[in-house]
Design an enzyme around this catalytic site. Structure first.
Site, PDB file in Angstrom:
ATOM      1  N   HIS A  23       0.774  -1.185   0.162  1.00 42.67           N
ATOM      2  CA  HIS A  23       0.066  -0.011  -0.041  1.00 42.67           C
ATOM      3  C   HIS A  23       0.826   1.313  -0.214  1.00 42.67           C
ATOM      4  O   HIS A  23       2.069   1.237   0.099  1.00 42.67           O
ATOM      5  CB  HIS A  23      -1.082   0.087   1.153  1.00 42.67           C
ATOM      6  CG  HIS A  23      -0.250   0.238   2.431  1.00 42.67           C
ATOM      7  ND1 HIS A  23      -0.876   0.910   3.523  1.00 42.67           N
ATOM      8  CD2 HIS A  23       1.031  -0.266   3.004  1.00 42.67           C
ATOM      9  CE1 HIS A  23       0.065   0.984   4.744  1.00 42.67           C
ATOM     10  NE2 HIS A  23       1.071   0.357   4.397  1.00 42.67           N
ATOM     11  N   CYS A  42       6.525   6.234   4.279  1.00 43.94           N
ATOM     12  CA  CYS A  42       5.279   5.489   3.780  1.00 43.94           C
ATOM     13  C   CYS A  42       4.563   5.992   2.777  1.00 43.94           C
ATOM     14  O   CYS A  42       3.698   5.572   2.279  1.00 43.94           O
ATOM     15  CB  CYS A  42       4.775   5.338   5.070  1.00 43.94           C
ATOM     16  SG  CYS A  42       5.494   4.082   6.118  1.00 43.94           S
ATOM     17  N   HIS A  48       4.936   0.520  -0.542  1.00 42.65           N
ATOM     18  CA  HIS A  48       5.815  -0.387   0.297  1.00 42.65           C
ATOM     19  C   HIS A  48       4.813  -1.602   0.928  1.00 42.65           C
ATOM     20  O   HIS A  48       3.617  -1.561   0.816  1.00 42.65           O
ATOM     21  CB  HIS A  48       6.622   0.229   1.587  1.00 42.65           C
ATOM     22  CG  HIS A  48       5.327   0.711   2.497  1.00 42.65           C
ATOM     23  ND1 HIS A  48       4.619   2.070   2.216  1.00 42.65           N
ATOM     24  CD2 HIS A  48       5.261   0.203   3.660  1.00 42.65           C
ATOM     25  CE1 HIS A  48       3.978   2.182   3.275  1.00 42.65           C
ATOM     26  NE2 HIS A  48       4.145   1.100   4.174  1.00 42.65           N
ATOM     27  N   HIS A  50       3.934  -5.092   3.665  1.00 45.08           N
ATOM     28  CA  HIS A  50       4.004  -5.569   4.885  1.00 45.08           C
ATOM     29  C   HIS A  50       3.597  -6.882   4.986  1.00 45.08           C
ATOM     30  O   HIS A  50       2.763  -7.535   4.312  1.00 45.08           O
ATOM     31  CB  HIS A  50       2.869  -4.894   5.867  1.00 45.08           C
ATOM     32  CG  HIS A  50       3.175  -3.507   6.027  1.00 45.08           C
ATOM     33  ND1 HIS A  50       4.346  -3.069   7.072  1.00 45.08           N
ATOM     34  CD2 HIS A  50       2.551  -2.366   5.423  1.00 45.08           C
ATOM     35  CE1 HIS A  50       4.094  -1.865   7.007  1.00 45.08           C
ATOM     36  NE2 HIS A  50       3.425  -1.168   6.096  1.00 45.08           N
ATOM     37  N   ASP A  88      -4.791 -10.495   0.755  1.00 41.17           N
ATOM     38  CA  ASP A  88      -3.291 -11.488   0.558  1.00 41.17           C
ATOM     39  C   ASP A  88      -2.659 -11.441  -0.998  1.00 41.17           C
ATOM     40  O   ASP A  88      -3.405 -11.548  -1.805  1.00 41.17           O
ATOM     41  CB  ASP A  88      -3.349 -12.838   0.711  1.00 41.17           C
ATOM     42  CG  ASP A  88      -1.892 -13.423   1.082  1.00 41.17           C
ATOM     43  OD1 ASP A  88      -1.399 -12.780   1.626  1.00 41.17           O
ATOM     44  OD2 ASP A  88      -1.794 -14.738   0.534  1.00 41.17           O
ATOM     45  N   HIS A  89      -1.522 -10.606  -0.963  1.00 38.52           N
ATOM     46  CA  HIS A  89      -0.743 -10.509  -2.121  1.00 38.52           C
ATOM     47  C   HIS A  89      -1.463  -9.689  -3.290  1.00 38.52           C
ATOM     48  O   HIS A  89      -1.464  -9.568  -4.226  1.00 38.52           O
ATOM     49  CB  HIS A  89      -0.285 -11.732  -2.835  1.00 38.52           C
ATOM     50  CG  HIS A  89       0.602 -12.771  -2.162  1.00 38.52           C
ATOM     51  ND1 HIS A  89       0.600 -13.176  -1.255  1.00 38.52           N
ATOM     52  CD2 HIS A  89       2.011 -12.658  -2.374  1.00 38.52           C
ATOM     53  CE1 HIS A  89       1.623 -13.792  -0.223  1.00 38.52           C
ATOM     54  NE2 HIS A  89       2.347 -13.344  -1.426  1.00 38.52           N
ATOM     55  N   GLU A 134       1.655  -4.919  12.651  1.00 35.74           N
ATOM     56  CA  GLU A 134       2.186  -4.535  11.175  1.00 35.74           C
ATOM     57  C   GLU A 134       3.697  -4.665  11.042  1.00 35.74           C
ATOM     58  O   GLU A 134       4.094  -5.173  10.248  1.00 35.74           O
ATOM     59  CB  GLU A 134       1.709  -2.934  11.260  1.00 35.74           C
ATOM     60  CG  GLU A 134       2.491  -2.375  10.117  1.00 35.74           C
ATOM     61  CD  GLU A 134       2.491  -0.890  10.156  1.00 35.74           C
ATOM     62  OE1 GLU A 134       2.086  -0.226   9.171  1.00 35.74           O
ATOM     63  OE2 GLU A 134       2.814  -0.056  11.208  1.00 35.74           O
TER      64      GLU A 134
END
Length: 147
Positions: A23, A42, A48, A50, A88-89, A134
């Site tokens: 994100h 960020c 970037h 997580h 996810d992904h 996070e």
């Protein structure tokens, strides 16, 4: 109380899952300079990622016939639909409609997961808490409270 007037214990069931997504922290209501100042690195235009650990907790009375607060398979299925299938992904800013106009902070990620899980649960009142890790040091908790 059960049908016989006996008190039922209240228990908490927590299940963890890991998701990876990317994100960019960027508010449409702020200027480019304000976004850089507020979100720092960020706000990188390339985004970037997580590796989030998400904990979902349900709370309720232990059913006297099943011995469960909620069937674990049902909880796993709801988490699959929200976490794995939707997030996810993914680049959540671009692939999850909720984040097109909402800044994808960890706070808002927790709110999204909580609210979305409720739409998939047969008894949404059991949902107690969503925790989003996070990093090892940064954890956000949401319990469905609004002012």
């Amino acid at each position: 109380m059960d049908p016989f007037g006996n008190r039922r214990p209240i228990a908490y069931l927590t299940r963890k899952a890991q998701i990876s997504c990317c994100h960019r922290l960027n508010s449409l209501s702020l200027s480019d300079e304000e976004n850089k100042r507020v979100f720092g690195k960020c706000n990188n235009k390339h985004g970037h990622g997580h590796n989030y650990t998400v904990e979902v907790t349900v709370r309720g009375p232990v059913d006297s016939s099943t011995g469960m607060v909620m069937n674990l398979e049902d909880l796993k299925d709801c988490m699959q639909k929200v976490l794995m299938d939707q997030m996810d992904h993914k680049n959540i800013d671009k692939q999850v409609d909720y984040f097109r106009d909402t800044v994808s902070t960890t706070e808002n990620v927790a709110v999204y997961i909580f609210d979305e899980l409720k739409t998939h649960m047969s008894n949404p009142e059991l949902l107690y808490e969503v925790k989003v890790h996070e990093t090892d040091k940064n954890v956000m908790c949401f319990r469905g409270e609004y002012d």
